[in-house]
Design a protein around this motif. Sequence first.
Motif, PDB file in Angstrom:
ATOM      1  N   SER A   1       0.553   7.130  -6.878  1.00  0.00           N
ATOM      2  CA  SER A   1      -0.817   7.538  -7.189  1.00  0.00           C
ATOM      3  C   SER A   1      -1.021   9.030  -6.982  1.00  0.00           C
ATOM      4  CB  SER A   1      -1.808   6.772  -6.298  1.00  0.00           C
ATOM      5  OG  SER A   1      -1.660   5.369  -6.445  1.00  0.00           O
TER       6      SER A   1
ATOM      7  N   GLN B   1      -3.029  12.261  -5.279  1.00  0.00           N
ATOM      8  CA  GLN B   1      -3.353  12.462  -3.872  1.00  0.00           C
ATOM      9  C   GLN B   1      -4.698  11.855  -3.513  1.00  0.00           C
ATOM     10  OE1 GLN B   1      -1.192  13.980  -1.500  1.00  0.00           O
ATOM     11  NE2 GLN B   1      -2.646  12.810  -0.260  1.00  0.00           N
TER      12      GLN B   1
ATOM     13  N   ARG C   1       0.620   4.057  -2.905  1.00  0.00           N
ATOM     14  CA  ARG C   1       0.301   5.454  -2.594  1.00  0.00           C
ATOM     15  C   ARG C   1       1.312   6.402  -3.224  1.00  0.00           C
ATOM     16  NH1 ARG C   1      -0.145   6.282   3.590  1.00  0.00           N
ATOM     17  NH2 ARG C   1      -0.706   8.378   2.921  1.00  0.00           N
ATOM     18  N   GLN C   2       2.570   6.016  -3.199  1.00  0.00           N
ATOM     19  CA  GLN C   2       3.613   6.876  -3.745  1.00  0.00           C
ATOM     20  C   GLN C   2       3.491   7.030  -5.261  1.00  0.00           C
ATOM     21  OE1 GLN C   2       7.131   4.921  -2.325  1.00  0.00           O
ATOM     22  NE2 GLN C   2       6.919   5.696  -0.231  1.00  0.00           N
TER      23      GLN C   2
ATOM     24  N   ALA D   1      -4.285   8.101  -3.451  1.00  0.00           N
ATOM     25  CA  ALA D   1      -3.446   7.750  -2.307  1.00  0.00           C
ATOM     26  C   ALA D   1      -4.248   7.819  -1.011  1.00  0.00           C
ATOM     27  CB  ALA D   1      -2.238   8.683  -2.228  1.00  0.00           C
TER      28      ALA D   1
ATOM     29  N   SER E   1      -5.131   4.783   1.635  1.00  0.00           N
ATOM     30  CA  SER E   1      -4.928   4.933   3.072  1.00  0.00           C
ATOM     31  C   SER E   1      -6.188   4.558   3.841  1.00  0.00           C
ATOM     32  CB  SER E   1      -4.527   6.371   3.398  1.00  0.00           C
ATOM     33  OG  SER E   1      -4.397   6.566   4.795  1.00  0.00           O
TER      34      SER E   1
ATOM     35  N   THR F   1       0.819  -1.209   0.000  1.00  0.00           N
ATOM     36  CA  THR F   1       0.000   0.000   0.000  1.00  0.00           C
ATOM     37  C   THR F   1       0.857   1.265   0.000  1.00  0.00           C
ATOM     38  OG1 THR F   1      -0.194  -0.030   2.430  1.00  0.00           O
ATOM     39  CG2 THR F   1      -1.919  -1.144   1.168  1.00  0.00           C
TER      40      THR F   1
END
Length: 282
Positions: A183, A185, A180-181, A188, A192, A176
């Motif tokens: 994607s 915001q 996220r890094q 991401a 989360s 994950t």
Amino acid sequence: MEWRGRRGSRNVEDRRGMGGAGVGGIGIVGTLVVLAVGYFFGIDISPLVGGMQGEPSSTEQRELTQEEQQIGQFVSVVLADTEEVWTRILPQQTGVEYVDPQLVMFSGVVASACGSAQSAMGPFYCPNDRKVYLDTDFFRTMQRQMGAGGDFAYAYVIAHEVGHHVQNLLGILGQTMQARQQSSQTVANRISVLTELQADCFAGIWARGASEQFGSIEQGDIEEAINAAAAVGDDTLMEKAGRAPMPDAFTHGSSEERMTWFMRGYQSGQMGQCDTFKAAGL
């Protein structure tokens, strides 16, 4: 919740009498940088806390109060319960052996393998050192500011962070964080949220396992946990901070989502029912 007189965990490190170990405040900019990196997987109460700028912490030693000592015993017993439940469940359902995490109790500011953090960030799990970090004053915040007091509500908080440890053992956190890094915001943030909701579901599995193994759960305990899950929903925290809820900005999930996934884990007892990512079509 019946916890007094029961076995505590050996995996507790109490830093509450250490002032802050000379870490000092990291300020609002430092806090936001840490959160953006995605190292910390915890219950974010920053919307409720104004003025996150910290003052340098004292390294002066102090004795813990009787209340603090009792809270420490409670945390130790709850952690021991999570150890016994997950040592049984994780290998049975996934084939992965459970490795106990450490739990660090602190006051104000703490240093971890993921960087420095303040109480305003709430309890968190650091995958780099496999430790749960908890400022036990958060329980007072839950009771006074969030209307979510009670032993089992506090136990839910610990179980949620241990849920992140389970995710780490399964390799989910690494996946994950990488996703996220790579994607936007908005995406991401959604990843989360799904990570947090799965930890809530795992906390529900723990609650069911604790009830079956120890018979320590009393009438009303599950309601306390559900109330706590609702209290830490992004929409509820934003509303209490005087802000309009913005779903695209959620990082932990709405109150309804958090309650739903906790209950899903509690009612099923099956980790396969906690795949929030699959349920979201990811």
